[in-house]
Motif scaffolding. Structure first.
Motif, mmCIF file in Angstrom:
data_model
loop_
_atom_site.group_PDB
_atom_site.id
_atom_site.type_symbol
_atom_site.label_atom_id
_atom_site.label_comp_id
_atom_site.label_asym_id
_atom_site.label_seq_id
_atom_site.Cartn_x
_atom_site.Cartn_y
_atom_site.Cartn_z
ATOM 1 N N TYR A 1 -5.981 -33.326 25.794
ATOM 2 C CA TYR A 1 -7.035 -33.168 26.781
ATOM 3 C C TYR A 1 -7.288 -34.469 27.533
ATOM 4 C CZ TYR A 1 -10.967 -35.290 24.123
ATOM 5 O OH TYR A 1 -11.808 -36.149 23.469
ATOM 6 N N TYR B 1 -9.895 -36.622 29.971
ATOM 7 C CA TYR B 1 -11.325 -36.768 30.251
ATOM 8 C C TYR B 1 -11.538 -38.020 31.093
ATOM 9 C CZ TYR B 1 -11.176 -40.127 26.380
ATOM 10 O OH TYR B 1 -10.878 -41.185 25.570
ATOM 11 N N ALA C 1 -14.453 -42.881 28.504
ATOM 12 C CA ALA C 1 -15.048 -43.006 27.171
ATOM 13 C C ALA C 1 -16.511 -43.426 27.286
ATOM 14 C CB ALA C 1 -14.272 -44.045 26.362
ATOM 15 N N THR D 1 -19.182 -41.915 28.159
ATOM 16 C CA THR D 1 -20.078 -41.307 29.147
ATOM 17 C C THR D 1 -20.623 -40.026 28.526
ATOM 18 O OG1 THR D 1 -18.214 -40.165 30.175
ATOM 19 C CG2 THR D 1 -18.859 -42.301 31.137
ATOM 20 N N CYS E 1 -18.221 -36.816 28.395
ATOM 21 C CA CYS E 1 -17.015 -37.099 27.611
ATOM 22 C C CYS E 1 -17.346 -37.280 26.141
ATOM 23 C CB CYS E 1 -16.300 -38.318 28.172
ATOM 24 S SG CYS E 1 -15.717 -38.048 29.871
ATOM 25 N N THR E 2 -18.513 -37.838 25.854
ATOM 26 C CA THR E 2 -18.954 -37.969 24.472
ATOM 27 C C THR E 2 -19.209 -36.597 23.869
ATOM 28 O OG1 THR E 2 -19.865 -40.173 24.854
ATOM 29 C CG2 THR E 2 -20.738 -38.943 22.966
ATOM 30 N N GLN F 1 -17.855 -33.742 24.717
ATOM 31 C CA GLN F 1 -16.569 -33.082 24.509
ATOM 32 C C GLN F 1 -15.834 -33.677 23.307
ATOM 33 O OE1 GLN F 1 -13.762 -33.461 27.759
ATOM 34 N NE2 GLN F 1 -12.756 -31.531 27.207
ATOM 35 N N ALA F 2 -15.787 -34.998 23.210
ATOM 36 C CA ALA F 2 -15.089 -35.652 22.095
ATOM 37 C C ALA F 2 -15.744 -35.293 20.762
ATOM 38 C CB ALA F 2 -15.078 -37.161 22.298
ATOM 39 N N GLY G 1 -6.749 -37.165 22.943
ATOM 40 C CA GLY G 1 -7.566 -37.327 24.134
ATOM 41 C C GLY G 1 -6.981 -38.431 24.997
ATOM 42 N N SER H 1 -7.513 -40.877 28.516
ATOM 43 C CA SER H 1 -8.337 -41.365 29.617
ATOM 44 C C SER H 1 -7.705 -42.632 30.169
ATOM 45 C CB SER H 1 -9.764 -41.660 29.140
ATOM 46 O OG SER H 1 -9.778 -42.815 28.324
ATOM 47 N N ARG I 1 -10.890 -32.886 34.605
ATOM 48 C CA ARG I 1 -11.017 -32.599 33.163
ATOM 49 C C ARG I 1 -10.160 -31.378 32.847
ATOM 50 N NH1 ARG I 1 -15.073 -34.415 29.831
ATOM 51 N NH2 ARG I 1 -16.410 -34.920 31.605
ATOM 52 N N ALA J 1 -17.339 -29.938 30.040
ATOM 53 C CA ALA J 1 -17.397 -30.704 28.794
ATOM 54 C C ALA J 1 -18.125 -29.923 27.708
ATOM 55 C CB ALA J 1 -18.089 -32.045 29.038
#
Length: 158
Positions: free
Chosen positions: A38, A40, A43, A45, A48-49, A51-52, A71, A73, A123, A143
């Motif tokens: 994936y 994104y 990191a 943000t 993105c947080t 989703q992670a 992941g 980026s 994304r 996300a």
């Protein structure tokens, strides 16, 4: 210029990127394993947080079903390491600073951001089978709730 979107049934473009520990990870080295790849925007943000952390919270069910999660980026390995530590992420984060892998997957291009057309990360999530063939290609995913929808698509219980 935007690359053509990838479709299920096409070979996944191979890559070799540095992870959060500055170790090279290549897609070809994961042959024999199903991969969720994936892309994104950045990191640490909020989106993105979210989703992670959703991937982190689902990792045991995804791994039990035979999937590795990666992941990607544009962040540096150092920032990825800080992100991984801050949020106790238990999967690899890969650095693509020149967005060449983003471009190969058509996860870089024009998108709408607050009503304006901008160029940046789209994304996106790809599911790749053991032979390196894309089985699912999802662009412009949200996300929030994305991982739950992905698990449902793949028939994986939480």
């Amino acid at each position: 210029m935007t690359n053509a979107r990838l479709e299920p049934g096409t070979p996944a473009p191979d890559f070799a990127l540095l992870d959060q520990d500055s170790t090279t990870v290549s897609l070809s080295s994961l042959r024999g394993t199903k991969v969720i790849l994936y892309f994104y925007p950045a990191a640490m943000t909020p989106g993105c947080t979210t989703q992670a952390c959703d991937f982190r919270d689902s990792i045991s069910s995804l791994q039990s079903a035979g999937y590795a999660v990666l992941g990607v980026s544009r962040d540096t390995p150092e920032k990825l390491q800080a992100f991984r530590e801050r949020d106790q992420l238990t999967f690899e984060l890969l650095s693509d600073p020149d967005h060449s892998v983003h471009s190969a997957y058509a996860a870089w291009g024009e998108k709408m951001n607050y009503g304006k057309v901008v160029e940046g990360v789209i994304r996106s999530t790809f599911v790749i089978d053991e032979q390196g063939v894309i089985t699912h290609a999802q662009y412009n995913v949200k996300a929030t709730g994305h991982v739950a929808r992905l698990r449902k698509t793949l028939g994986i219980d939480a």
